[in-house]
Scaffold this motif. Structure first.
Motif, PDB file in Angstrom:
ATOM      1  N   LEU A 138       0.836  -1.198   0.000  1.00 40.56           N
ATOM      2  CA  LEU A 138       0.000   0.000   0.000  1.00 40.56           C
ATOM      3  C   LEU A 138       0.871   1.249   0.000  1.00 40.56           C
ATOM      4  CD1 LEU A 138      -2.880   1.308   0.413  1.00 40.56           C
ATOM      5  CD2 LEU A 138      -2.269   1.372   2.821  1.00 40.56           C
ATOM      6  N   ASP A 139       1.910   1.254   0.812  1.00 37.74           N
ATOM      7  CA  ASP A 139       2.817   2.400   0.853  1.00 37.74           C
ATOM      8  C   ASP A 139       3.478   2.631  -0.497  1.00 37.74           C
ATOM      9  OD1 ASP A 139       2.246   2.930   3.466  1.00 37.74           O
ATOM     10  OD2 ASP A 139       4.006   1.889   4.249  1.00 37.74           O
ATOM     11  N   LEU A 140       3.939   1.557  -1.129  1.00 36.77           N
ATOM     12  CA  LEU A 140       4.598   1.692  -2.427  1.00 36.77           C
ATOM     13  C   LEU A 140       3.644   2.211  -3.496  1.00 36.77           C
ATOM     14  CD1 LEU A 140       6.800  -1.517  -2.586  1.00 36.77           C
ATOM     15  CD2 LEU A 140       7.532   0.823  -2.168  1.00 36.77           C
ATOM     16  N   ILE A 141       2.441   1.686  -3.518  1.00 32.31           N
ATOM     17  CA  ILE A 141       1.465   2.102  -4.526  1.00 32.31           C
ATOM     18  C   ILE A 141       1.072   3.561  -4.338  1.00 32.31           C
ATOM     19  CG2 ILE A 141      -0.901   1.744  -5.319  1.00 32.31           C
ATOM     20  CD1 ILE A 141      -0.445  -1.261  -4.739  1.00 32.31           C
ATOM     21  N   ILE A 142       0.803   3.960  -3.113  1.00 30.71           N
ATOM     22  CA  ILE A 142       0.411   5.348  -2.848  1.00 30.71           C
ATOM     23  C   ILE A 142       1.568   6.298  -3.116  1.00 30.71           C
ATOM     24  CG2 ILE A 142      -0.351   6.951  -1.055  1.00 30.71           C
ATOM     25  CD1 ILE A 142      -2.557   5.110  -2.082  1.00 30.71           C
ATOM     26  N   ALA A 143       2.788   5.917  -2.736  1.00 32.39           N
ATOM     27  CA  ALA A 143       3.945   6.781  -2.997  1.00 32.39           C
ATOM     28  C   ALA A 143       4.146   6.964  -4.501  1.00 32.39           C
ATOM     29  CB  ALA A 143       5.187   6.180  -2.359  1.00 32.39           C
ATOM     30  N   ARG A 144       3.992   5.894  -5.255  1.00 30.64           N
ATOM     31  CA  ARG A 144       4.140   5.996  -6.704  1.00 30.64           C
ATOM     32  C   ARG A 144       3.047   6.882  -7.297  1.00 30.64           C
ATOM     33  NH1 ARG A 144       5.535   1.122 -10.781  1.00 30.64           N
ATOM     34  NH2 ARG A 144       5.843   2.446 -12.581  1.00 30.64           N
ATOM     35  N   TYR A 145       1.831   6.745  -6.793  1.00 30.20           N
ATOM     36  CA  TYR A 145       0.729   7.578  -7.260  1.00 30.20           C
ATOM     37  C   TYR A 145       0.991   9.050  -6.955  1.00 30.20           C
ATOM     38  CZ  TYR A 145      -3.840   9.801  -7.281  1.00 30.20           C
ATOM     39  OH  TYR A 145      -4.868  10.668  -7.500  1.00 30.20           O
ATOM     40  N   LEU A 146       1.471   9.340  -5.746  1.00 27.31           N
ATOM     41  CA  LEU A 146       1.719  10.726  -5.372  1.00 27.31           C
ATOM     42  C   LEU A 146       2.886  11.326  -6.149  1.00 27.31           C
ATOM     43  CD1 LEU A 146       1.136  10.619  -1.517  1.00 27.31           C
ATOM     44  CD2 LEU A 146      -0.333  11.619  -3.262  1.00 27.31           C
ATOM     45  N   LEU A 147       3.879  10.517  -6.518  1.00 21.97           N
ATOM     46  CA  LEU A 147       4.983  11.023  -7.319  1.00 21.97           C
ATOM     47  C   LEU A 147       4.559  11.367  -8.736  1.00 21.97           C
ATOM     48  CD1 LEU A 147       8.033   8.851  -6.262  1.00 21.97           C
ATOM     49  CD2 LEU A 147       7.712  11.294  -5.933  1.00 21.97           C
ATOM     50  N   LYS A 148       3.662  10.572  -9.289  1.00 18.22           N
ATOM     51  CA  LYS A 148       3.177  10.843 -10.654  1.00 18.22           C
ATOM     52  C   LYS A 148       2.262  12.054 -10.691  1.00 18.22           C
ATOM     53  CE  LYS A 148       3.531   6.301 -12.700  1.00 18.22           C
ATOM     54  NZ  LYS A 148       2.804   5.190 -13.334  1.00 18.22           N
ATOM     55  N   ARG A 149       1.585  12.318  -9.621  1.00 17.94           N
ATOM     56  CA  ARG A 149       0.620  13.408  -9.562  1.00 17.94           C
ATOM     57  C   ARG A 149       1.285  14.685  -9.352  1.00 17.94           C
ATOM     58  NH1 ARG A 149      -3.792  13.526  -5.042  1.00 17.94           N
ATOM     59  NH2 ARG A 149      -3.135  15.622  -4.714  1.00 17.94           N
TER      60      ARG A 149
END
Length: 90
Positions: free
Chosen positions: A79-90
């Protein structure tokens, strides 16, 4: 070796404290206005759930109850990895 007399004395108190913290984290998840706040609350809630499961395993003196902790910890990490990746792309 763990002294179970002292452990059994404090386990209900510790479990109660972690349960109270879990209620507070749940309220924070429901009232958060930003995604990082909610993710942080879910992380803290998941870590508390891992601790509660470990406390239950200690209380019942059964290491087999700890089997569920490993997938839960892996889920939190994912969950941390997925959310961090999402926030970096945004």
């Amino acid at each position: 070796m763990v002294e179970y007399g002292l452990l059994e004395l404090f386990l209900p108190l510790i479990a109660g404290l972690f349960t109270t913290a879990m209620i507070i984290y749940s309220a924070r998840i429901l009232t958060s206005k930003t995604l990082p706040d909610a993710v942080l609350a879910v992380d803290a809630l998941s870590v508390d759930l891992v601790v509660i499961l470990a406390i239950i395993a200690l209380y019942y003196r059964s290491p087999l109850l700890l089997i569920g902790v490993i997938p839960l910890a892996a889920w939190v990490f994912l969950l941390d990895l997925i959310i961090a990746r999402y926030l970096l792309k945004r």
